[in-house]
Scaffold this motif. Sequence first.
Motif, PDB file in Angstrom:
ATOM      1  N   VAL A 105      -9.076   8.353 -11.198  1.00 31.84           N
ATOM      2  CA  VAL A 105      -8.980   7.019 -10.636  1.00 31.84           C
ATOM      3  C   VAL A 105      -9.094   7.091  -9.125  1.00 31.84           C
ATOM      4  O   VAL A 105      -9.807   6.343  -8.507  1.00 31.84           O
ATOM      5  N   LYS A 106      -8.389   8.022  -8.551  1.00 34.42           N
ATOM      6  CA  LYS A 106      -8.504   8.139  -7.109  1.00 34.42           C
ATOM      7  C   LYS A 106      -8.162   9.520  -6.626  1.00 34.42           C
ATOM      8  O   LYS A 106      -7.273  10.167  -7.141  1.00 34.42           O
ATOM      9  N   GLY A 107      -8.861   9.958  -5.662  1.00 37.91           N
ATOM     10  CA  GLY A 107      -8.481  11.194  -5.013  1.00 37.91           C
ATOM     11  C   GLY A 107      -9.010  11.111  -3.597  1.00 37.91           C
ATOM     12  O   GLY A 107     -10.097  11.554  -3.309  1.00 37.91           O
ATOM     13  N   PRO A 146       0.819  -1.209   0.000  1.00 33.63           N
ATOM     14  CA  PRO A 146       0.000   0.000   0.000  1.00 33.63           C
ATOM     15  C   PRO A 146       0.855   1.262   0.000  1.00 33.63           C
ATOM     16  O   PRO A 146       1.898   1.303   0.658  1.00 33.63           O
ATOM     17  N   ASP A 147       0.419   2.232  -0.782  1.00 36.19           N
ATOM     18  CA  ASP A 147       1.051   3.551  -0.850  1.00 36.19           C
ATOM     19  C   ASP A 147       2.337   3.618  -1.668  1.00 36.19           C
ATOM     20  O   ASP A 147       2.974   4.669  -1.711  1.00 36.19           O
ATOM     21  N   ALA A 148       2.701   2.525  -2.331  1.00 37.02           N
ATOM     22  CA  ALA A 148       3.923   2.578  -3.147  1.00 37.02           C
ATOM     23  C   ALA A 148       3.661   3.350  -4.434  1.00 37.02           C
ATOM     24  O   ALA A 148       4.598   3.866  -5.053  1.00 37.02           O
ATOM     25  N   GLY A 149       2.374   3.430  -4.840  1.00 39.17           N
ATOM     26  CA  GLY A 149       2.058   4.229  -6.028  1.00 39.17           C
ATOM     27  C   GLY A 149       1.329   3.460  -7.122  1.00 39.17           C
ATOM     28  O   GLY A 149       1.294   3.901  -8.274  1.00 39.17           O
ATOM     29  N   LYS A 150       0.702   2.356  -6.760  1.00 37.07           N
ATOM     30  CA  LYS A 150       0.010   1.534  -7.764  1.00 37.07           C
ATOM     31  C   LYS A 150      -1.121   2.306  -8.439  1.00 37.07           C
ATOM     32  O   LYS A 150      -1.241   2.292  -9.669  1.00 37.07           O
ATOM     33  N   THR A 151      -1.932   2.989  -7.631  1.00 38.39           N
ATOM     34  CA  THR A 151      -3.072   3.710  -8.202  1.00 38.39           C
ATOM     35  C   THR A 151      -2.586   4.843  -9.096  1.00 38.39           C
ATOM     36  O   THR A 151      -3.118   5.071 -10.187  1.00 38.39           O
ATOM     37  N   THR A 152      -1.557   5.549  -8.648  1.00 39.14           N
ATOM     38  CA  THR A 152      -1.032   6.663  -9.431  1.00 39.14           C
ATOM     39  C   THR A 152      -0.481   6.147 -10.761  1.00 39.14           C
ATOM     40  O   THR A 152      -0.725   6.732 -11.820  1.00 39.14           O
ATOM     41  N   MET A 153       0.225   5.040 -10.716  1.00 35.84           N
ATOM     42  CA  MET A 153       0.767   4.447 -11.943  1.00 35.84           C
ATOM     43  C   MET A 153      -0.382   4.011 -12.862  1.00 35.84           C
ATOM     44  O   MET A 153      -0.372   4.316 -14.060  1.00 35.84           O
ATOM     45  N   GLY A 206      11.699   5.801 -11.824  1.00 35.14           N
ATOM     46  CA  GLY A 206      10.915   6.950 -12.271  1.00 35.14           C
ATOM     47  C   GLY A 206      10.018   7.483 -11.181  1.00 35.14           C
ATOM     48  O   GLY A 206      10.187   7.155 -10.004  1.00 35.14           O
ATOM     49  N   SER A 207       9.080   8.295 -11.585  1.00 35.24           N
ATOM     50  CA  SER A 207       8.116   8.851 -10.625  1.00 35.24           C
ATOM     51  C   SER A 207       6.731   8.850 -11.259  1.00 35.24           C
ATOM     52  O   SER A 207       6.503   9.510 -12.279  1.00 35.24           O
ATOM     53  N   ALA A 208       5.857   8.086 -10.654  1.00 34.85           N
ATOM     54  CA  ALA A 208       4.498   7.996 -11.198  1.00 34.85           C
ATOM     55  C   ALA A 208       3.788   9.333 -11.049  1.00 34.85           C
ATOM     56  O   ALA A 208       3.140   9.811 -11.970  1.00 34.85           O
ATOM     57  N   LEU A 209       3.967   9.953  -9.897  1.00 33.53           N
ATOM     58  CA  LEU A 209       3.281  11.216  -9.634  1.00 33.53           C
ATOM     59  C   LEU A 209       3.727  12.299 -10.616  1.00 33.53           C
ATOM     60  O   LEU A 209       2.918  13.049 -11.139  1.00 33.53           O
ATOM     61  N   ILE A 250      10.708   1.173  -9.783  1.00 34.39           N
ATOM     62  CA  ILE A 250      11.071   1.816  -8.520  1.00 34.39           C
ATOM     63  C   ILE A 250      10.592   3.266  -8.580  1.00 34.39           C
ATOM     64  O   ILE A 250      11.043   4.047  -9.419  1.00 34.39           O
ATOM     65  N   ASN A 251       9.650   3.564  -7.707  1.00 32.93           N
ATOM     66  CA  ASN A 251       8.884   4.816  -7.800  1.00 32.93           C
ATOM     67  C   ASN A 251       9.393   5.911  -6.842  1.00 32.93           C
ATOM     68  O   ASN A 251      10.186   5.641  -5.961  1.00 32.93           O
ATOM     69  N   LYS A 252       8.905   7.092  -7.053  1.00 36.61           N
ATOM     70  CA  LYS A 252       9.120   8.257  -6.177  1.00 36.61           C
ATOM     71  C   LYS A 252      10.557   8.772  -6.206  1.00 36.61           C
ATOM     72  O   LYS A 252      11.105   9.155  -5.178  1.00 36.61           O
ATOM     73  N   LEU A 253      11.164   8.746  -7.408  1.00 37.57           N
ATOM     74  CA  LEU A 253      12.535   9.251  -7.530  1.00 37.57           C
ATOM     75  C   LEU A 253      12.602  10.756  -7.334  1.00 37.57           C
ATOM     76  O   LEU A 253      13.680  11.326  -7.178  1.00 37.57           O
ATOM     77  N   ASP A 254      11.438  11.409  -7.341  1.00 36.72           N
ATOM     78  CA  ASP A 254      11.418  12.856  -7.083  1.00 36.72           C
ATOM     79  C   ASP A 254      11.663  13.143  -5.606  1.00 36.72           C
ATOM     80  O   ASP A 254      11.773  14.279  -5.200  1.00 36.72           O
ATOM     81  N   ARG A 255      11.706  12.074  -4.795  1.00 37.49           N
ATOM     82  CA  ARG A 255      11.996  12.259  -3.370  1.00 37.49           C
ATOM     83  C   ARG A 255      13.337  11.622  -3.025  1.00 37.49           C
ATOM     84  O   ARG A 255      13.831  10.786  -3.758  1.00 37.49           O
ATOM     85  N   GLU A 256      13.913  12.044  -1.886  1.00 33.31           N
ATOM     86  CA  GLU A 256      15.162  11.409  -1.446  1.00 33.31           C
ATOM     87  C   GLU A 256      14.836   9.992  -1.011  1.00 33.31           C
ATOM     88  O   GLU A 256      14.037   9.785  -0.098  1.00 33.31           O
TER      89      GLU A 256
HETATM   90  P1  G4P Z   1      -1.153   2.725  -3.807  1.00 30.86           P
HETATM   91  O1  G4P Z   1      -2.229   2.672  -4.844  1.00 30.86           O
HETATM   92  O2  G4P Z   1       0.000   1.819  -4.115  1.00 30.86           O
HETATM   93  O3  G4P Z   1      -1.642   2.568  -2.415  1.00 30.86           O
HETATM   94  O4  G4P Z   1      -0.476   4.186  -3.861  1.00 30.86           O
HETATM   95  P2  G4P Z   1      -1.039   5.543  -4.451  1.00 30.86           P
HETATM   96  O5  G4P Z   1      -0.907   5.577  -5.921  1.00 30.86           O
HETATM   97  O6  G4P Z   1      -2.350   5.842  -3.833  1.00 30.86           O
HETATM   98  O7  G4P Z   1       0.075   6.522  -3.863  1.00 30.86           O
HETATM   99  C1  G4P Z   1       0.278   6.674  -2.480  1.00 30.86           C
HETATM  100  C2  G4P Z   1       0.768   8.066  -2.200  1.00 30.86           C
HETATM  101  O8  G4P Z   1       2.047   8.241  -2.795  1.00 30.86           O
HETATM  102  C3  G4P Z   1      -0.119   9.162  -2.739  1.00 30.86           C
HETATM  103  O9  G4P Z   1      -0.054  10.275  -1.873  1.00 30.86           O
HETATM  104  C4  G4P Z   1       0.554   9.501  -4.057  1.00 30.86           C
HETATM  105  O10 G4P Z   1       0.262  10.809  -4.495  1.00 30.86           O
HETATM  106  C5  G4P Z   1       2.011   9.349  -3.683  1.00 30.86           C
HETATM  107  N1  G4P Z   1       2.866   9.047  -4.847  1.00 30.86           N
HETATM  108  C6  G4P Z   1       2.665   8.153  -5.842  1.00 30.86           C
HETATM  109  N2  G4P Z   1       3.694   8.201  -6.731  1.00 30.86           N
HETATM  110  C7  G4P Z   1       4.546   9.134  -6.295  1.00 30.86           C
HETATM  111  C8  G4P Z   1       5.774   9.661  -6.793  1.00 30.86           C
HETATM  112  O11 G4P Z   1       6.295   9.266  -7.830  1.00 30.86           O
HETATM  113  N3  G4P Z   1       6.369  10.632  -6.040  1.00 30.86           N
HETATM  114  C9  G4P Z   1       5.825  11.112  -4.888  1.00 30.86           C
HETATM  115  N4  G4P Z   1       6.492  12.065  -4.242  1.00 30.86           N
HETATM  116  N5  G4P Z   1       4.661  10.645  -4.398  1.00 30.86           N
HETATM  117  C10 G4P Z   1       4.028   9.679  -5.086  1.00 30.86           C
HETATM  118  P3  G4P Z   1      -1.128  10.573  -0.774  1.00 30.86           P
HETATM  119  O12 G4P Z   1      -0.825  11.890  -0.224  1.00 30.86           O
HETATM  120  O13 G4P Z   1      -1.209   9.431   0.188  1.00 30.86           O
HETATM  121  O14 G4P Z   1      -2.491  10.502  -1.494  1.00 30.86           O
HETATM  122  P4  G4P Z   1      -3.160  11.517  -2.538  1.00 30.86           P
HETATM  123  O15 G4P Z   1      -3.997  12.373  -1.713  1.00 30.86           O
HETATM  124  O16 G4P Z   1      -2.064  12.234  -3.251  1.00 30.86           O
HETATM  125  O17 G4P Z   1      -3.937  10.615  -3.417  1.00 30.86           O
END
Ligand code: G4P
Length: 528
Positions: free
Chosen positions: A46-48, A22-29, A252-255, A141-147
């Motif tokens: 898809v989700k908010g 959970p929270d790794a970024g599946k929904t965002t991807m 990369g970074s899904a977000l 491997i997600n969230k490269l925009d973060r440390e």
């Molecule tokens: P999940 O389906 O695997 O549970 O993950 P989800 O895509 O909901 O992402 C979990 C949280 O991580 C979300 O933030 C999302 O915006 C963030 N996130 C996903 N990809 C990236 C990325 O590449 N970089 C960064 N910095 N964050 C990322 P949240 O605040 O929990 O929810 P939301 O209000 O933004 O939806």
Amino acid sequence: MTMTNLQKEISKRRTFAIISHPDAGKTTMTEKLLLFGNVIREAGTVKGKKTGKFAASDWMEIEKKRGISVTSSVMSFPYHGHHVNILDTPGHEDFSEDTYRTLTAVDSVVMIIDSTKGVEPQTIKLFKVCRMRGIPIFTFINKLDREGKDPLDLLSEIEEVLGIESYPMNWPFGMGKRFLGIYDRHNNDFVHYKGNEEEEILPYDQIENYPQIANNEVFQASQDELLLLEEAGNEFDVERVAKGELTPVFFGSALANFGIKTFFDTFLQFASEPKPRKTNEGLIDPDNEAFSGYIFKIQANMNPAHRDRIAFLRICSGKFERGMTVHVSRTNKAIKLNQTQQFMASSRETVDVAYPGDIIGIYDPNVYQIGDTLTAGKEGIEYHELPVFPPEIYKKVRVKNVMKSKQFRKGIEQLVQEGAIQLFYQDSNDDIILGAVGQLQFDVFEYRMEGEYNVSIEFTTLGGRIPRWIGQKDVDSRLFDSRSLLVRDRFDRYAVLFENEFTLRYFTDKNKDIELIDLLESNDYKSV
Ligand code: G4P
């Protein structure tokens, strides 16, 4: 040799699931992939969580309440000559057999890892199931925009914790505030990270023409890592990828929608098309003209207004045409498939033709069971795709108002048939015990008993238990007690629910003549 139309359609199919903690970024991807496929136009559809909008795949009320996706849905769209089928799997801590079964219906898997966290527990669990089945696994491997963690450390974590070799298809230059971009090793491009969902693809050979990149200290520092990868890293081997022995890794970074396109295009190039699948009569090729498939999931009351039951069918061979008559192998009954649907999350469209790799929903007038094989022109074959997954949590259940016993039994029977929860009887007193892979299934069960069958129930927890099935037909009930609880499953097979590893070992030592079967290790113990 020219390809038949069926072969052409098969070669276009890419059917996969995205797995992650959970929270790794599946929904965002998923959302970004749907944007590429023009399935949705606006991010956030898809989700908010925070805006109160929910995933298109949130079918049930409970999902909305919890803001999670309980049931797996299917999303299909055409993309660059491919026909993409994404199967959604629940991403929260609790997951069910449904999740595992969904993984039997895919041909490849995308595993998302949060670069700030590394390999997390649920990823390990899901990964093991994919591994058991030899499914090709692609890592993002997600969230490269973060440390996050050091990329080389992440690679060794994948290799050590998951036990699979890795091959980075691209390599990140920096991360977080210093994130410069990724070197796409496969296409020999540099993808420049510009923030704001912008990326620029540059030819790596001519990178000296872009001094702001070539002279950047992050760029220089990354050269050593690249050299290390070239010299000490694994070699790319398509066949080992196909066997699930080597995982291509992307960063990369899904977000930020960064590196997603490169990832998706390369993934589609190497991900498996539908392959031959095992039956009781040997392997069946997808291009076998006879239609066949199996049901991996049944969902009742998807639309409360219609009280319908939908069976999800994975097509394994031949062409599906609406109105065709198929045979159900288990019952040997013929059924005309008129009401068939393809899914785009919760909206359903009638489907007239479908091919191997596709998932279609068929209306179920209570004639199907999970695991059923449907065929046309190949009667008698059965797919052996669905192993039983041993439940981990057990609870006794009883109806609060005995006047509702009849509805209670009906509800149990139907929900158990759907396969979200398993049914047992305590041998000594016939008490009803339910077993599930996660806690959420009990919540869903209670909620649906109330909402759909108007029955209030009460649970008494037995906690986490280790189940073992007994090989023998007859057992001496005096050998068992509450720590090693003797139960019968719904097929009247004996099983024991052990309180912990210690009681299991103690029992095994004392009763060497009793054969105890661990379902995770026994492939031939059939569920249905
Ligand atoms: P999940 O389906 O695997 O549970 O993950 P989800 O895509 O909901 O992402 C979990 C949280 O991580 C979300 O933030 C999302 O915006 C963030 N996130 C996903 N990809 C990236 C990325 O590449 N970089 C960064 N910095 N964050 C990322 P949240 O605040 O929990 O929810 P939301 O209000 O933004 O939806």
